[in-house]
Design a protein around this motif. Structure first.
Motif, mmCIF file in Angstrom:
data_model
loop_
_atom_site.group_PDB
_atom_site.id
_atom_site.type_symbol
_atom_site.label_atom_id
_atom_site.label_comp_id
_atom_site.label_asym_id
_atom_site.label_seq_id
_atom_site.Cartn_x
_atom_site.Cartn_y
_atom_site.Cartn_z
ATOM 1 N N GLY A 187 0.953 -1.188 0.032
ATOM 2 C CA GLY A 187 0.189 0.160 0.324
ATOM 3 C C GLY A 187 0.832 1.477 -0.130
ATOM 4 O O GLY A 187 0.838 2.165 -0.547
ATOM 5 N N ILE A 188 1.461 1.302 0.638
ATOM 6 C CA ILE A 188 2.450 2.654 0.646
ATOM 7 C C ILE A 188 3.956 2.540 -0.276
ATOM 8 O O ILE A 188 4.086 3.397 -1.333
ATOM 9 N N GLY A 189 4.437 1.519 -0.900
ATOM 10 C CA GLY A 189 4.890 1.899 -2.154
ATOM 11 C C GLY A 189 3.548 1.933 -3.421
ATOM 12 O O GLY A 189 3.983 3.146 -4.031
ATOM 13 N N ILE A 190 2.713 1.885 -3.195
ATOM 14 C CA ILE A 190 1.496 2.442 -4.219
ATOM 15 C C ILE A 190 1.483 3.704 -4.302
ATOM 16 O O ILE A 190 0.947 4.904 -4.941
ATOM 17 N N VAL A 191 1.258 4.075 -2.879
ATOM 18 C CA VAL A 191 1.615 5.738 -2.564
ATOM 19 C C VAL A 191 2.261 6.558 -2.612
ATOM 20 O O VAL A 191 1.880 7.517 -4.074
ATOM 21 N N LEU A 192 2.955 5.656 -2.952
ATOM 22 C CA LEU A 192 4.537 6.371 -3.374
ATOM 23 C C LEU A 192 4.523 6.823 -4.973
ATOM 24 O O LEU A 192 5.115 7.501 -5.275
ATOM 25 N N ALA A 193 4.075 5.585 -5.403
ATOM 26 C CA ALA A 193 3.749 5.971 -7.025
ATOM 27 C C ALA A 193 2.942 6.549 -6.575
ATOM 28 O O ALA A 193 3.450 7.595 -8.155
ATOM 29 N N VAL A 194 2.201 6.812 -6.332
ATOM 30 C CA VAL A 194 1.419 8.150 -6.950
ATOM 31 C C VAL A 194 1.882 8.985 -6.543
ATOM 32 O O VAL A 194 2.300 9.926 -7.666
ATOM 33 N N MET A 195 2.942 9.221 -5.575
ATOM 34 C CA MET A 195 3.450 11.104 -5.519
ATOM 35 C C MET A 195 4.710 11.180 -5.999
ATOM 36 O O MET A 195 4.476 12.048 -6.568
ATOM 37 N N LEU A 196 5.328 10.608 -6.343
ATOM 38 C CA LEU A 196 6.307 10.220 -7.401
ATOM 39 C C LEU A 196 5.928 10.243 -8.631
ATOM 40 O O LEU A 196 6.665 11.186 -9.628
ATOM 41 N N SER A 197 5.287 9.908 -9.319
ATOM 42 C CA SER A 197 4.632 10.060 -10.065
ATOM 43 C C SER A 197 3.810 11.876 -10.645
ATOM 44 O O SER A 197 4.046 12.158 -12.291
ATOM 45 N N ARG A 198 2.948 11.822 -9.630
ATOM 46 C CA ARG A 198 2.677 13.241 -9.813
ATOM 47 C C ARG A 198 4.011 14.636 -10.063
ATOM 48 O O ARG A 198 3.482 15.297 -10.223
ATOM 49 N N THR A 199 5.226 14.029 -9.267
ATOM 50 C CA THR A 199 6.263 14.943 -8.769
ATOM 51 C C THR A 199 6.437 14.884 -10.406
ATOM 52 O O THR A 199 7.182 16.444 -10.979
ATOM 53 N N ILE A 200 6.857 13.682 -11.123
ATOM 54 C CA ILE A 200 7.489 13.653 -11.850
ATOM 55 C C ILE A 200 6.493 14.469 -13.603
ATOM 56 O O ILE A 200 7.057 15.200 -14.546
ATOM 57 N N LYS A 201 5.104 14.666 -13.585
ATOM 58 C CA LYS A 201 4.572 15.211 -13.770
ATOM 59 C C LYS A 201 4.371 17.105 -14.254
ATOM 60 O O LYS A 201 4.481 17.656 -14.795
ATOM 61 N N LYS A 202 4.588 16.933 -12.960
ATOM 62 C CA LYS A 202 4.539 18.789 -11.948
ATOM 63 C C LYS A 202 6.169 18.895 -12.891
ATOM 64 O O LYS A 202 6.276 20.126 -13.185
ATOM 65 N N ILE A 203 6.761 18.476 -12.781
ATOM 66 C CA ILE A 203 8.612 18.250 -13.762
ATOM 67 C C ILE A 203 8.450 18.817 -14.690
ATOM 68 O O ILE A 203 9.095 19.589 -15.274
ATOM 69 N N LEU A 204 7.848 18.142 -15.512
ATOM 70 C CA LEU A 204 7.262 19.039 -16.885
ATOM 71 C C LEU A 204 6.826 18.513 -17.564
ATOM 72 O O LEU A 204 5.530 19.147 -18.303
ATOM 73 N N PHE A 205 6.167 20.032 -16.159
ATOM 74 C CA PHE A 205 4.706 20.713 -16.034
ATOM 75 C C PHE A 205 3.351 20.247 -17.145
ATOM 76 O O PHE A 205 2.963 20.841 -18.033
ATOM 77 N N GLY A 206 2.860 19.092 -16.593
ATOM 78 C CA GLY A 206 2.031 18.919 -17.169
ATOM 79 C C GLY A 206 1.734 17.531 -18.261
ATOM 80 O O GLY A 206 1.162 17.112 -19.185
ATOM 81 N N LEU A 207 3.130 17.561 -18.916
ATOM 82 C CA LEU A 207 3.087 17.498 -20.665
ATOM 83 C C LEU A 207 3.303 15.918 -20.258
ATOM 84 O O LEU A 207 4.312 15.366 -20.162
ATOM 85 N N GLU A 208 3.051 15.578 -21.562
ATOM 86 C CA GLU A 208 2.631 14.373 -22.161
ATOM 87 C C GLU A 208 4.539 13.554 -22.626
ATOM 88 O O GLU A 208 4.590 14.606 -23.628
ATOM 89 N N PRO A 209 4.659 12.607 -23.260
ATOM 90 C CA PRO A 209 5.632 12.315 -23.832
ATOM 91 C C PRO A 209 5.915 12.297 -25.345
ATOM 92 O O PRO A 209 6.891 13.165 -25.915
ATOM 93 N N HIS A 210 4.891 12.318 -26.318
ATOM 94 C CA HIS A 210 4.778 12.845 -27.244
ATOM 95 C C HIS A 210 4.428 14.261 -27.042
ATOM 96 O O HIS A 210 4.546 14.609 -28.169
ATOM 97 N N GLN A 211 3.829 15.458 -26.100
ATOM 98 C CA GLN A 211 3.585 16.156 -26.250
ATOM 99 C C GLN A 211 5.274 16.797 -26.486
ATOM 100 O O GLN A 211 5.758 17.981 -26.564
ATOM 101 N N ILE A 212 6.446 16.608 -24.982
ATOM 102 C CA ILE A 212 6.894 16.746 -24.993
ATOM 103 C C ILE A 212 8.549 16.391 -26.458
ATOM 104 O O ILE A 212 9.443 17.312 -26.939
#
Length: 544
Positions: A187-212
């Motif tokens: 459960g903690i791993g999944i929560v950390l995965a969600v938080m990490l994913s949100r952080t990475i998306k924030k760093i990428l300004f919410g852009l998808e790979p094809h947009q980048i």
């Protein structure tokens, strides 16, 4: 399933991938812990049955009971064994004689019968060991140990056992919390995965790979098409970006070797990008010398979320900048010349029109005679000295401008200026135009407004030797000695702001044609600018 994941957003992909990356080590850790707990449980059970078997076999009470047939001795033995069974938490302690017949069993009705399991034989031969077998209670872990009297005679053996299901139950009790820990870890791993994913998306300004990818392609296309050189460095001063135009300019300036990934100060001397990173202040329209190649550069820091992470510089070869500036200066001179001519002839046409309306024909005759005569004198003096049509037309326009300003312009000289190349004519228009315009400004408030242009042409027929010497003298107030070294600097002027370009462009143009200029000026006595230009640079060359 795979296609659905492939078509999902970057956020979902990151959550799945990070979760998959976390799950194997968590599961492996859980399995390893379960294995060691199980191993520990069985080892502890083996120690328990071994110790109880040793205590039973070495007990004098048990030895006496096995040797004696008296009821009192047997009763003491039974009491001891029952007490030992109770305090040691083993399932059973069984005593057998040398024929494998039970002398003692927790269930009295089984006494006198043969021990079950078939693993007792070695114990009756004097061996101590542990085995697993199915006895009267079921499958159990059993420790066998021989019983000897004081004389060393074997009287029988003791079997101590713990049920396998009891061992497994103990292991389950120990490993039970681990299952909850496994669930919690996942459960903690999944929560950390969600938080990490949100952080990475924030760093990428919410852009998808094809947009980048599209933005990267667009950026590369822009960098390829701009005519300015662009370089960028990180905060350590390492080149991280060099576009094609920058590489072309730097290579032409003699910069060799790899560029990206190299220290900028080592690769491009005097770039000052390290100072820009340190100060955080941009610099615009700065000249920089790279191995003798002069560039015009703009430098600025790169900031992300208020922190300076590097610097960027854009630049162009000054040869192109000068060419553009000269074109603009030439066009300005031509436009001014046309305006002066138009204004002069318009005024004269107004006078002629007025004389015709008033029928003052004799005065009209005299006025036309003066105009034609003056024009003939101007044209004849220019024609005698200048054979190049562009330069001749330009000097005629300056005559008209001088008349407008009430300035006497005198053109004189020796020799004849031959037809010039397009580049040479353009350069000479820039040089003479700036000198005469500067002289017009100088005599604006003078008592005597007089300007002299002196031309000495020493051209060989082939144009491979000789030079052009010309000087422009004015009757202005002169130039202070402390200003004479500064007047050719860009932006310097004693006439106010937004000035100081003409003489700067003159010096740049002289550099292009290998010419030189000298000043002779004293306050109150006017100024003389003398220019010397090799003949070959004026009569040869391609169109600019």
């Amino acid at each position: 399933m795979l296609q659905a994941i492939k078509n999902s957003s970057l956020f979902v992909k990151l959550v799945i991938l990070v979760s998959l990356a976390l799950c194997p080590p968590i599961l492996f850790s859980h399995l390893a812990e379960s294995y060691f707990i199980s191993k520990y449980g069985y080892e502890e059970a083996e120690k328990t049955v071994t110790n109880v078997a040793r205590l039973s076999a070495e007990s004098s009470t048990v030895i006496e009971g096995m040797r004696s047939s008296k009821p009192e001795g047997r009763k003491q033995m039974v009491d001891f064994v029952e007490m030992l069974t109770h305090v040691s938490n083993v399932k059973f302690i069984v005593l057998i004689d040398m024929q494998g017949i039970r002398v003692y069993h927790p269930e009295a009705w089984k006494i006198g019968g043969h021990i079950m399991g078939g693993d007792e034989g070695d114990s009756l031969k004097g061996r101590t060991y542990i085995s697993s077998a199915r006895g009267s209670f079921g499958f159990s872990l059993r420790a066998f140990r021989p019983i000897y009297d004081e004389q060393g005679k074997q009287l029988g053996a003791v079997a101590v056992g713990i049920m396998s299901k009891d061992i497994e139950a103990n292991v389950s009790r120990l490993s039970g919390p681990l299952s909850w820990l496994l669930v919690l870890s996942l459960g903690i791993g999944i929560v950390l995965a969600v938080m990490l994913s949100r952080t990475i998306k924030k760093i990428l300004f919410g852009l998808e790979p094809h947009q980048i990818a599209r933005m990267l392609e667009e950026r590369n296309a822009i960098l390829r098409t701009v005519r300015e050189g662009i370089i960028a460095v990180n905060k350590d001063g390492t080149l991280v970006l060099v576009n094609e135009m920058a590489e072309k300019i730097l290579r032409s300036a003699g910069v060799t070797g790899p560029l990206e990934g190299q220290p900028v100060q080592k690769t491009i001397p005097a770039t000052r990008l390290d100072a820009i990173i340190e100060s955080g202040k941009p610099e615009y329209d700065m000249e920089q010398n790279i191995n003798g190649c002069i560039i015009m550069t703009n430098r600025a820091p790169i900031s992300v979320q208020g922190k300076i992470i590097g610097a960027v510089a854009t630049f162009r070869d000054m040869t192109e900048v000068r060419a553009q500036a000269e074109r603009l200066t030439g066009l300005s001179n031509y436009a001014e010349a046309l305006r002066s001519r138009s204004h002069e002839y318009l005024n004269k046409l107004h006078v002629i029109s007025g004389l015709l309306r008033n029928r003052r024909y004799e005065e009209l005759d005299a006025y036309l005679e003066r105009i034609i005569g003056s024009k003939k004198r101007e044209t004849s003096s220019i024609t005698a000295l200048v054979k190049d049509p562009i330069m001749a037309g330009f000097l005629e326009s300056k005559y008209s401008r001088a008349h407008e300003l009430g300035v006497t312009l005198h053109i004189e000289g020796t020799g004849a200026l031959p037809p010039l190349s397009a580049k040479g004519a353009h350069a000479l228009v820039t040089i003479v135009g700036n000198l005469i315009d500067n002289a017009f400004d100088a005599v604006t408030y003078a008592g005597e407004k007089r300007i002299t242009l002196h031309i000495e042409s020493d051209f060989a027929p082939a144009g491979d030797k000789g030079q052009l010497i010309l000087w422009v003298a004015d009757t202005g107030r002169g130039i202070a000695e402390e200003h004479q070294e500064k007047i050719f600097s860009k932006g310097f002027s004693t006439k106010g702001s937004n000035r100081g370009i003409g003489l700067y462009m003159l010096l740049l143009t002289l550099d292009e044609v290998d010419g030189s200029v000298e000043i002779d000026s004293r306050l109150g006595h006017g100024s003389i600018f003398t220019v010397r230009i090799p003949a070959t640079t004026l009569v040869e060359g391609e169109n600019p």
